[in-house]
Design an enzyme around this catalytic site. Structure first.
Site, short mmCIF file in Angstrom:
data_model
loop_
_atom_site.label_atom_id
_atom_site.label_comp_id
_atom_site.label_asym_id
_atom_site.label_seq_id
_atom_site.Cartn_x
_atom_site.Cartn_y
_atom_site.Cartn_z
N HIS A 1 37.38 49.75 44.61
CA HIS A 1 37.96 48.82 45.56
C HIS A 1 37.31 47.43 45.46
O HIS A 1 37.62 46.53 46.24
CB HIS A 1 37.77 49.40 46.98
CG HIS A 1 38.65 48.81 48.01
ND1 HIS A 1 38.17 48.28 49.19
CD2 HIS A 1 39.99 48.65 48.07
CE1 HIS A 1 39.17 47.84 49.92
NE2 HIS A 1 40.28 48.04 49.26
N LYS B 1 36.08 43.59 44.47
CA LYS B 1 36.73 42.32 44.15
C LYS B 1 35.64 41.32 43.77
O LYS B 1 34.75 41.03 44.58
CB LYS B 1 37.53 41.76 45.33
CG LYS B 1 38.75 42.58 45.71
CD LYS B 1 38.50 43.50 46.84
CE LYS B 1 39.83 44.10 47.32
NZ LYS B 1 39.63 45.30 48.13
N ASP C 1 30.96 31.60 34.12
CA ASP C 1 29.74 31.14 33.42
C ASP C 1 28.47 31.67 34.05
O ASP C 1 27.42 31.00 33.97
CB ASP C 1 29.70 29.61 33.36
CG ASP C 1 30.66 29.04 32.30
OD1 ASP C 1 31.14 29.83 31.47
OD2 ASP C 1 30.91 27.83 32.32
N HIS D 1 43.09 41.46 56.73
CA HIS D 1 42.57 42.13 55.55
C HIS D 1 41.09 41.82 55.32
O HIS D 1 40.46 42.42 54.45
CB HIS D 1 43.39 41.74 54.30
CG HIS D 1 43.18 42.65 53.14
ND1 HIS D 1 42.34 42.34 52.09
CD2 HIS D 1 43.71 43.87 52.85
CE1 HIS D 1 42.36 43.33 51.21
NE2 HIS D 1 43.17 44.27 51.64
N LYS E 1 37.08 41.81 55.68
CA LYS E 1 36.08 42.84 55.99
C LYS E 1 34.74 42.13 56.23
O LYS E 1 34.03 41.77 55.29
CB LYS E 1 35.95 43.84 54.85
CG LYS E 1 37.27 44.54 54.43
CD LYS E 1 37.91 43.83 53.28
CE LYS E 1 38.99 44.63 52.59
NZ LYS E 1 40.00 45.27 53.34
N ASP F 1 24.03 39.87 65.43
CA ASP F 1 23.31 38.85 66.18
C ASP F 1 23.83 37.47 65.75
O ASP F 1 25.01 37.29 65.51
CB ASP F 1 21.80 39.01 65.99
CG ASP F 1 21.31 40.34 66.57
OD1 ASP F 1 21.93 40.83 67.53
OD2 ASP F 1 20.33 40.90 66.04
#
Length: 523
Positions: free
Chosen positions: A177, A179, A184, A418, A420, A425
């Site tokens: 999952h 991404k 460079d 979508h 996450k 704190d």
């Protein structure tokens, strides 16, 4: 968009069909020589720009910029691809064959033509119909394409491939999952976005509220090491071993150009994003990135997680476990932003303990009318009342209130969550690919960043309007103990919904029926 969890409903059908028709199988995987991120990048334009953008007090720390708006985030990837001189390491759960996907693939092709080494790693779950696309891209010099945990069946629609691979369900149920985009070995973009129109505000029907982080400095080298861990994993196959090429290399390259089409106009971005920042494209041209500097740590699952037979062993040491430990350290407040939120028994215990210790817990997730995963919503709804009784604040995205997020013009499209993100704190924030559900915890692999910085947290909180989550319903329990959804009004009041807003009883009945066939551990 077809979704992983919803398609698990087809598992029974797939098994039955497999018993009748038989299943495809993969050829034996041939070992590949290990390859690693390029280290000799100091002379590249991007490395020099990072050095010029790093203040004296930023030395030894990572440079960071939040990318909350889709067009700005897409512009960052395309601009970095155009600026790369040595390498592009690109890793995605899903890379769609749409306008956005083709934009990125053209950018990778063009970089390779300049001599840039391009490594593209894609999870194989959503690649139905894309074998030719990725195979012809791989025919370009300087390009390698690999697939994570490939399905044996290559032909047909997603469902056809799923049915044809059903005998391997115990294996193919586990997905990458992650991404990640690295240029460079100097600048990265990572977070919650896959590559597709709806992740970058380019869809006319539905667009996702999401977030990425652009990074420089030490954390990028750690991300490159994470990429290499997957690239060299035995769970990853060169596409040529899965789909042998049918065309000569020159004709394959021509075919790729035919598939992705001609260059498209530049992405349209506003003068400044919701945080007052200009586009990365403009900052690259000006020779300086606008960054904050902080300690940042990469959390990444071992790709071998998918091969462990015990679910608790897959959880131990995972990104999920480490984020939960971060939440356990909260002194005053925890904000959880998760589109797919199913706390489970363990999560309920830990969140309940936090509330008991005086920690304010706020949850921001999808409503039933905004989610693209209704089965997940039903899994979350089993805990929703108890979360409210414990005193937690819950907000659910209202699908037609995207304009109140300050994240751009949703137009007539609906808004879906979508992103996450977990904020602990006033000084720690996690941004990544991990949902707070069992699938992220025990089935899929994930990656993310933990940033320790009050400045970065303050910057993120600027995205939340003064009046709070105006893009969402606020939930409460009525005097009789039933859930009510409070929809914000322009006059500062609320419209109270006594039933799940934006749905109907037929849809809810179907979702409930479907949920009987999919256990919570698969959600």
């Amino acid at each position: 968009m077809t979704t992983t969890r919803s398609l698990l409903l087809a598992c029974l059908l797939a098994w039955c069909a497999a018993c009748i028709t038989g299943c495809a199988s993969l050829p034996a995987r041939q070992p590949t020589p290990p390859a690693h991120a390029l280290a000799d990048v100091g002379a590249t334009g991007l490395a020099r720009l990072v050095a010029a953008s790093t203040s004296a007090d930023g030395q030894g720390r990572s440079g960071l910029r939040m990318l909350p708006e889709g067009p700005f985030s897409l512009d960052a990837r395309l601009s970095l691809a155009a600026a790369a001189e040595k390498s592009l390491d690109v890793q995605y759960y899903q890379l769609q064959s749409d306008a956005t996907g083709f934009r990125l693939l053209r950018a990778l092709r063009d970089a390779a033509a300049r001599g840039v080494r391009v490594r593209l790693l894609v999870d194989d779950f959503y690649t139905a119909g894309q074998d030719e696309l990725f195979g012809t891209l791989s025919a370009h010099p300087n390009v390698e394409v690999r697939l994570f945990n490939p399905l044996p069946e290559r032909k047909g629609s997603f469902l056809g491939r799923f049915i044809g691979s059903a005998s391997a369900f115990a294996r193919i149920n586990h997905r990458m999952h992650n991404k990640l985009f690295i240029a460079d070995n100097s600048v990265s973009v990572a977070g919650g976005r896959n590559i597709g129109d709806e992740y970058f505000m380019q869809s006319e029907t539905a667009n996702f509220i999401d977030a990425d982080v652009l990074a420089t400095g030490p954390v990028v080298r750690a991300q490159s090491a994470a990429f290499d861990l997957y690239w060299n994993s035995p769970h990853v196959w060169p596409i040529e071993q899965v789909v042998p090429p049918l065309l000569a290399p020159a004709r394959s390259r021509e075919r790729f150009d035919e598939i992705v089409g001609p260059a498209a106009p530049d992405i349209v971005v506003r003068a400044h994003d919701a945080l007052g920042k200009t586009a990365v494209r403009q900052q690259l041209a000006e020779g300086r990135l606008d960054l904050m500097f902080a300690k940042a740590t990469v959390l990444v699952d071992d790709p071998d997680k998918i091969a462990r037979t015990d679910a608790d062993e897959r959880l131990a040491g995972s990104v999920t476990a480490r984020v939960m430990e971060l939440m356990d350290s909260a002194r005053s407040q925890v904000l959880i932003i998760s589109p797919y939120f199913i706390p489970g028994r363990l999560g309920m215990q830990r969140l309940g303990r936090a509330v008991g210790n005086g920690v304010k817990v706020t949850i921001y997730t999808n409503s039933l009318s905004s989610t693209d995963e209704p089965l997940v919503y039903l899994g979350y709804a089993r805990y929703r009342d108890d979360l409210l009784k414990l005193g937690m604040e819950i907000y659910e995205v209202a699908p037609h209130r995207g304009g109140s997020t300050n994240l751009g013009a949703f137009g007539t499209s609906i808004s879906r969550l979508h992103a996450k993100i977990s904020v602990v704190d006033d000084d720690r924030i996690f941004v990544g690919s991990m949902n707070l559900d069992s699938r992220s915890a025990r089935i899929n692999t994930e990656i993310g960043l933990v940033v320790e910085s009050a400045e970065v947290v303050r910057e993120f909180r600027r995205l939340i309007p003064v009046r709070g989550f105006q893009s969402a319903y606020r939930l409460r329990l009525s005097d009789s103990g039933r859930v009510e959804w409070l929809e914000p009004r322009e006059d500062g009041g609320f419209t109270v919904h006594h039933d799940n807003p934006g749905t109907n009883w037929i849809a809810e009945l179907w979702n409930w029926f479907s949920s009987l066939f999919v256990g919570e551990e698969q959600l």
